[in-house]
Design an enzyme around this catalytic site. Structure first.
Site, PDB file in Angstrom:
ATOM      1  N   LYS A 128       3.082 -17.688 -40.345  1.00 44.56           N
ATOM      2  CA  LYS A 128       2.197 -18.109 -41.315  1.00 44.56           C
ATOM      3  C   LYS A 128       2.843 -18.582 -42.845  1.00 44.56           C
ATOM      4  O   LYS A 128       3.493 -17.680 -43.251  1.00 44.56           O
ATOM      5  CB  LYS A 128       1.075 -17.192 -41.425  1.00 44.56           C
ATOM      6  CG  LYS A 128      -0.184 -17.765 -42.212  1.00 44.56           C
ATOM      7  CD  LYS A 128      -1.249 -16.789 -42.176  1.00 44.56           C
ATOM      8  CE  LYS A 128      -2.622 -17.294 -42.523  1.00 44.56           C
ATOM      9  NZ  LYS A 128      -3.758 -16.210 -42.316  1.00 44.56           N
TER      10      LYS A 128
ATOM     11  N   GLU B 116      -5.836 -16.704 -33.573  1.00 43.59           N
ATOM     12  CA  GLU B 116      -5.048 -15.802 -34.795  1.00 43.59           C
ATOM     13  C   GLU B 116      -5.420 -14.401 -34.318  1.00 43.59           C
ATOM     14  O   GLU B 116      -6.524 -14.005 -34.324  1.00 43.59           O
ATOM     15  CB  GLU B 116      -5.165 -16.081 -36.167  1.00 43.59           C
ATOM     16  CG  GLU B 116      -4.494 -15.529 -37.038  1.00 43.59           C
ATOM     17  CD  GLU B 116      -4.994 -15.735 -38.702  1.00 43.59           C
ATOM     18  OE1 GLU B 116      -4.271 -15.647 -39.505  1.00 43.59           O
ATOM     19  OE2 GLU B 116      -6.354 -16.366 -38.817  1.00 43.59           O
TER      20      GLU B 116
ATOM     21  N   CYS C  57      -4.061 -20.525 -39.715  1.00 45.55           N
ATOM     22  CA  CYS C  57      -5.466 -20.612 -40.300  1.00 45.55           C
ATOM     23  C   CYS C  57      -5.166 -21.182 -41.788  1.00 45.55           C
ATOM     24  O   CYS C  57      -5.562 -22.350 -41.986  1.00 45.55           O
ATOM     25  CB  CYS C  57      -5.676 -18.796 -40.438  1.00 45.55           C
ATOM     26  SG  CYS C  57      -7.513 -18.402 -41.186  1.00 45.55           S
TER      27      CYS C  57
END
Length: 344
Positions: free
Chosen positions: A169, A88, A211
């Site tokens: 995301k 990331e 994440c």
């Protein structure tokens, strides 16, 4: 499916002997169908593939970060990796203060090199090494500066350098653990709005999350039931939640879905304002951690084998034991696999 048909024939035979009516037979069979029609038991990984997670040390110099990433991707490919994952925010420091200044415009797609040097660097890395490349994530800026919209975006490229998919995301990292860490991505970032499943020609499908997405099992479950052989998460857990949940989350998603899980973190930089946990890892369908880094820069590589998925699902047959007559199948609900104005 063969076992299901055998059971159905037994059901039908018994119902006739008991003079069961068609409506009552339907009531008997419906739960059987519901618990059987779950994740596909057909092979999801057509041939073994070597995956490499690159735990990269990145600094404030974007050009240097891109050059360093290229060197590590080449290193992983030379060692046999065909699926390479970057962490990331691999092209910049991680943090809300950095997103706007490092953000690149990806639309209209494809962007120019001036708009997005990271896009073109990733494309070139994939083509040079002839690998499938999950380009970690980069800060993305909306093409309208007045909108002040930014995203945390992963670009996935194929061996010819072409863009295969884009994942923004979905779940933004907003947490507050008093006395330890407070972080609010939503103060700067906007979320993505879809599940990302990518076809890797000759191998099968993978799903990509970023994440905090790993904490939401719904994304992983949908991906597994859509035939993915691996869940890939570039992520930057911190030194508070990392030791508690990073490994656990990877193993949980692997165990729940009986597929491989790859977690790829940045290396820890003691001088950085945000301390990444590191510990990039690969878990197999039995939730065994096959390889794991420490906090330092490293390449974590493993061969993924479809036979392991098949054996796991045969020995612990969750795929035919789910009870969708008792609870709903989220794979049959309203699911977004696309969103407008996404780099393609």
């Amino acid at each position: 499916m063969r076992s299901f048909m055998r059971t159905l024939r037994v059901f039908t035979s018994q119902s006739r002997s008991l003079n069961t009516t068609p409506s009552s037979l339907k009531a008997l069979v419906k739960p059987l169908i519901a618990c059987t029609m779950a994740t596909s038991t057909s092979p999801v990984l057509k041939q073994p593939i070597k995956l490499a997670c690159i735990q990269l040390a990145s600094g404030p110099d974007k050009a240097a970060n891109l050059a360093h990433a290229r060197d590590k991707v080449v290193e992983a490919a030379q060692a046999g990796a065909k699926l390479v994952v970057l962490p990331e925010c691999f092209n910049s420091p991680y943090g809300c203060d950095y997103f706007p200044s490092y953000a690149e415009t990806l639309l209209p797609s494809p962007p120019s090199k001036e708009q997005s040097p990271s896009y073109h660097a990733l494309s070139a890395m994939a083509a040079e090494t002839q690998t499938f490349l999950v380009g970690g994530s980069i800060p993305e800026a909306d093409p309208d500066p007045a909108s002040k919209k930014y995203y945390n975006t992963s670009l996935i490229f194929g061996p010819d350098g072409g863009l295969l998919a884009t994942h923004r995301k979905v779940h933004l990292f907003d947490i507050d653990i008093p006395g330890q860490i407070t972080f609010r991505e939503s103060e700067v970032l906007h979320p993505g709005n879809k599940v990302t499943v990518v076809e890797l020609a000759g191998y099968g499908r993978v799903a990509v999350g970023i994440c905090y997405d790993v904490r939401f099992p719904e994304l992983a479950t949908i991906a597994a039931r859509r035939g993915c052989f691996a869940l890939v998460y570039p992520g930057a857990f911190n030194t508070t939640t990392g030791p508690l949940h990073w490994r656990l989350q990877g193993q949980a998603r692997a165990m729940d879905n009986q597929i491989y899980v790859a977690l790829c973190s940045p290396a820890r930089d003691p001088a950085a304002s945000y301390q990444a946990w590191g510990h990039s890892l690969v878990a197999d369908p039995m939730a065994r951690v096959l390889a794991e880094a420490d906090e330092n820069e490293a390449v974590v590589a493993c061969e993924l084998d479809g036979a392991v998925i098949e054996t796991t699902r045969r020995n612990i047959p969750l795929t035919t034991q789910r009870r969708f007559d008792v609870y709903p199948d989220i794979n049959e609900g309203k699911i977004a696999f696309d969103e407008p104005n996404l780099p393609k």
